[in-house]
Design a protein around this motif. Sequence first.
Motif, PDB file in Angstrom:
ATOM      1  N   TYR A   1       0.851  -1.182   0.000  1.00 50.46           N
ATOM      2  CA  TYR A   1       0.000   0.000   0.000  1.00 50.46           C
ATOM      3  C   TYR A   1       0.890   1.237   0.000  1.00 50.46           C
ATOM      4  CZ  TYR A   1      -3.430  -3.527   1.145  1.00 50.46           C
ATOM      5  OH  TYR A   1      -4.215  -4.650   1.106  1.00 50.46           O
TER       6      TYR A   1
ATOM      7  N   SER B   1       0.208   4.335   0.815  1.00 44.31           N
ATOM      8  CA  SER B   1      -0.050   5.396   1.783  1.00 44.31           C
ATOM      9  C   SER B   1      -0.634   4.805   3.055  1.00 44.31           C
ATOM     10  CB  SER B   1      -1.026   6.430   1.206  1.00 44.31           C
ATOM     11  OG  SER B   1      -2.314   5.854   1.026  1.00 44.31           O
TER      12      SER B   1
ATOM     13  N   ALA C   1      -4.424   4.110   2.783  1.00 39.84           N
ATOM     14  CA  ALA C   1      -4.725   2.880   2.037  1.00 39.84           C
ATOM     15  C   ALA C   1      -4.511   1.646   2.903  1.00 39.84           C
ATOM     16  CB  ALA C   1      -3.861   2.805   0.782  1.00 39.84           C
TER      17      ALA C   1
ATOM     18  N   ALA D   1      -7.310   1.444   5.429  1.00 40.86           N
ATOM     19  CA  ALA D   1      -8.556   0.974   4.831  1.00 40.86           C
ATOM     20  C   ALA D   1      -8.541  -0.538   4.650  1.00 40.86           C
ATOM     21  CB  ALA D   1      -8.782   1.672   3.484  1.00 40.86           C
ATOM     22  N   ALA D   2      -7.399  -1.086   4.258  1.00 38.80           N
ATOM     23  CA  ALA D   2      -7.296  -2.538   4.092  1.00 38.80           C
ATOM     24  C   ALA D   2      -7.430  -3.246   5.441  1.00 38.80           C
ATOM     25  CB  ALA D   2      -5.962  -2.897   3.435  1.00 38.80           C
TER      26      ALA D   2
END
Length: 295
Positions: free
Chosen positions: A269, A271, A274, A277-278
């Motif tokens: 990822y 950032s 990101a 969020a995962a």
Amino acid sequence: MIRATLPLAAALALAGCGLLHHRPPPAQHVRYTVGKPYNAGGQWHYPRVFGHYDRTGLSTLIAPGPARLTADGEAYRADSLTAQSPVLPLPSIVRITNLDTGRSLAVRVNDRGPMQAGRIVAVTPRVARLLGMPADGVAEVRVQLLAGRSAALQGSLGAGPHLTAAPVGAVAAAALPPPPGAGGSAGAVSGTIRPATAHPAGVPGAVERLSGVVRTAPPSPGPLYVEIPGFGSTTDAMNLRARLAGMPGAILPQSAGGRTLYALRLGPYASVPAADAALRSLLDRGVAGAEIVVR
């Protein structure tokens, strides 16, 4: 009469605010503690005794608030060389390296936290400044337990000899090699920051004096991944990967306690949002043991 009493009432109110603002911290009684499993932001943590602890991930800043005691009974001070950990025994001595800047510093872990999922340590504003972290404290970090110093400190607080605990699959992680140039030699010391304050008042000899020396090495940031460690077989890891359609990942062997386990690593990822969020997607699906790591 009413108009005459208003200034007095206002003055008393202001005086009360001043007293609250300057209220001294509560009395401290430092003790050794491990604690029970707990959930923070949907992520379960399992505090325990570690013979070895070396992890990478994301840091954050300890949230400001009123005077309070830490989980091991110290008075929290924003200018101290201290940190929060979700799993290490309290107190412990660790070396935190900001992989974005290459700066590292020995600090005392004396509190539980952070309460945000996907963060492996929270630091005081002073530690954040010394390590060159941004204002919110979010940085790619490596946290290494200084086992000998930790055991000596814990022993001074009455902790008995530590037995090496059996590995816990949900929190197992492979040790990483030192970042390039971070050999820990005297040549890596860039200078001495103002020495840390001596033992906090009321706790003579119970809290290790920290030097405040910041070491420097070449920065070594890496991509962010979300990792689920602790699978006993590749089949178990592959079954989970099949459930996570749309989240590409790889299955990797890891050594833990003399045996080979397998991790499902998702990413990379580009950032922090990101990766967050995962991780949130996994937690919402009930996947246990997921964590953000730097590789």
